[in-house]
Structures are given as C-alpha cells and as structure tokens.
Design an enzyme around this catalytic site. Sequence first.
Site, PDB file in Angstrom:
ATOM      1  N   PRO A  11      18.487  25.640 -39.906  1.00 57.15           N
ATOM      2  CG  PRO A  11      16.871  24.460 -38.031  1.00 57.15           C
ATOM      3  CD  PRO A  11      17.528  23.918 -39.291  1.00 57.15           C
ATOM      4  CG  ASN A  12      16.359  29.187 -36.745  1.00 55.31           C
ATOM      5  OD1 ASN A  12      16.167  30.257 -36.546  1.00 55.31           O
ATOM      6  ND2 ASN A  12      15.795  28.771 -35.963  1.00 55.31           N
ATOM      7  NE  ARG A  19      20.129  30.652 -33.569  1.00 57.36           N
ATOM      8  CZ  ARG A  19      19.860  29.649 -33.765  1.00 57.36           C
ATOM      9  NH1 ARG A  19      21.261  30.039 -35.142  1.00 57.36           N
ATOM     10  NH2 ARG A  19      19.643  28.969 -33.181  1.00 57.36           N
ATOM     11  CE1 TYR A  24      24.624  28.996 -32.072  1.00 56.53           C
ATOM     12  CE2 TYR A  24      22.580  30.540 -30.858  1.00 56.53           C
ATOM     13  CZ  TYR A  24      23.466  29.155 -31.495  1.00 56.53           C
ATOM     14  OH  TYR A  24      22.076  29.006 -30.883  1.00 56.53           O
ATOM     15  CG  ASN A  75      25.393  24.226 -37.665  1.00 56.61           C
ATOM     16  OD1 ASN A  75      24.783  23.659 -37.045  1.00 56.61           O
ATOM     17  ND2 ASN A  75      25.583  25.583 -37.277  1.00 56.61           N
ATOM     18  CB  ALA A  78      16.553  23.762 -33.724  1.00 52.24           C
ATOM     19  CG  ASP A  88      15.680   7.555 -40.447  1.00 52.48           C
ATOM     20  OD1 ASP A  88      15.998   6.167 -39.819  1.00 52.48           O
ATOM     21  OD2 ASP A  88      14.735   6.903 -40.785  1.00 52.48           O
ATOM     22  CD  GLU A  99      25.812  16.370 -34.878  1.00 49.80           C
ATOM     23  OE1 GLU A  99      26.015  15.231 -35.054  1.00 49.80           O
ATOM     24  OE2 GLU A  99      25.460  17.126 -33.358  1.00 49.80           O
ATOM     25  CG  HIS A 101      26.691  21.690 -33.470  1.00 52.65           C
ATOM     26  ND1 HIS A 101      25.577  21.745 -33.503  1.00 52.65           N
ATOM     27  CD2 HIS A 101      26.975  20.410 -33.591  1.00 52.65           C
ATOM     28  CE1 HIS A 101      24.419  20.586 -34.156  1.00 52.65           C
ATOM     29  NE2 HIS A 101      25.780  20.273 -33.494  1.00 52.65           N
ATOM     30  CG  LEU A 102      28.889  28.379 -35.373  1.00 48.03           C
ATOM     31  CD1 LEU A 102      26.996  28.848 -35.712  1.00 48.03           C
ATOM     32  CD2 LEU A 102      29.995  28.761 -35.543  1.00 48.03           C
ATOM     33  NE  ARG A 108      23.688  27.559 -26.318  1.00 44.84           N
ATOM     34  CZ  ARG A 108      23.013  27.180 -27.368  1.00 44.84           C
ATOM     35  NH1 ARG A 108      23.280  27.207 -28.929  1.00 44.84           N
ATOM     36  NH2 ARG A 108      21.899  28.229 -27.730  1.00 44.84           N
ATOM     37  NE  ARG A 112      20.523  25.116 -27.291  1.00 45.06           N
ATOM     38  CZ  ARG A 112      20.026  25.600 -27.854  1.00 45.06           C
ATOM     39  NH1 ARG A 112      19.618  25.350 -29.293  1.00 45.06           N
ATOM     40  NH2 ARG A 112      18.773  26.620 -27.807  1.00 45.06           N
TER      41      ARG A 112
HETATM   42  C1  DQA Z   1      23.660  25.129 -33.383  1.00 43.07           C
HETATM   43  C2  DQA Z   1      23.844  24.895 -31.818  1.00 43.07           C
HETATM   44  C3  DQA Z   1      21.854  24.111 -32.169  1.00 43.07           C
HETATM   45  O1  DQA Z   1      22.334  23.755 -30.833  1.00 43.07           O
HETATM   46  C4  DQA Z   1      21.250  25.100 -31.955  1.00 43.07           C
HETATM   47  O2  DQA Z   1      19.945  25.050 -32.264  1.00 43.07           O
HETATM   48  C5  DQA Z   1      21.501  26.293 -33.656  1.00 43.07           C
HETATM   49  C6  DQA Z   1      23.157  26.280 -33.752  1.00 43.07           C
HETATM   50  C7  DQA Z   1      25.422  25.895 -33.031  1.00 43.07           C
HETATM   51  O3  DQA Z   1      25.552  25.495 -34.467  1.00 43.07           O
HETATM   52  O4  DQA Z   1      26.380  25.699 -32.080  1.00 43.07           O
HETATM   53  O5  DQA Z   1      20.111  26.219 -34.635  1.00 43.07           O
HETATM   54  O6  DQA Z   1      24.022  24.041 -33.963  1.00 43.07           O
END
Ligand code: DQA
Length: 145
Positions: A11-12, A19, A24, A75, A78, A88, A99, A101-102, A108, A112
């Site tokens: 998401p997002n 954003r 990011y 990625n 949230a 699962d 996994e 993350h940017l 943070r 998180r």
């Molecule tokens: C994220 C970090 C997450 O905490 C956040 O909710 C995101 C982006 C990152 O790529 O840094 O949406 O996954």
Amino acid sequence: MALPLFVLNGPNLNALGKREPGIYGGQTLADIEVLCKAEGEKLGFAVDFRQSNHEGDLVDWIHEAGDVAAGIAINAGAYTHTSIALHDAIRAIKIPVVELHLSNVHAREEFRHKSMIAPAVKGVICGFGVQSYILALHALSSITT
Ligand code: DQA
C-alpha cells in the site's frame, strides 16, 4: 531462461515520487520498475513487478509466485508491520522471499520496528532507498542460481 523474480509492492507505494520525498526519495514506482527490470535482465531474470493497496492481492500474488517464480522481493509497505496473512502466505511457499524497504524502518517510529513478515523471509534489506530493490534482486539471484 530462469523462472522470473516477482517484485511485489504494498500500500501507498503507488504514490512514490509525491509521497514524503524526504523519506522515500523522488523516484516514482514506474521509475523503480524500469530499474528492476534492467537489473533483472543483467542477472538473467525476467522481473514481474506489481503493486496493490489490498492485502489479499498480495496474498494471492505470493501464492502465484510460489508456483511460477524463482523468488520474491517484497516491499509490503505498512502491511509489513501488521499482516499475519502475509506472514502465513510466505510460510506457505517454498521459494525464497526477501523483505525490503526504501527507508531504514529501525531509525523511524517505534511501530515500524516490528515486522510481521521478517520471521518468515530469507532476509531483510532496508534503508538504501531505491538501491534496496537492486540489492534484493542481487540477494535473490545469489541464492537461486
Ligand atoms: C516502507 C516502510 C514502511 O514502514 C511504510 O509503511 C511504507 C514504506 C519503506 O519502503 O520504507 O509504506 O516499506
């Protein structure tokens, strides 16, 4: 040609570019897709790059990848911090999952710091901006070939 690598985005992440660019970066998800596909090609993998704001789509794609892909870089946005369903789903497949993350989620907000999916994945990469995607592809390539 090897089986493809899936790069899944939660998401997002469709809002990247506009954003919170201070956190990011300024690149859009489309920019990142181009970079991932080019890097995948260098590594000998086709990259299937997807994004959804819906948890169930990500669950379905993890299951699909388990049948057709060599590995997954995810990625989960949230959902990383909340989703037992993603945990699962990852446990239900046999291919390696990285996994990513940017941002450095550990530097943070405290909410998180906890990843629900980290115990189910092969490894975690965070804090390198767009390079986190590239590093995740290299990690997958090194363990799948
Ligand atoms: C994220 C970090 C997450 O905490 C956040 O909710 C995101 C982006 C990152 O790529 O840094 O949406 O996954």
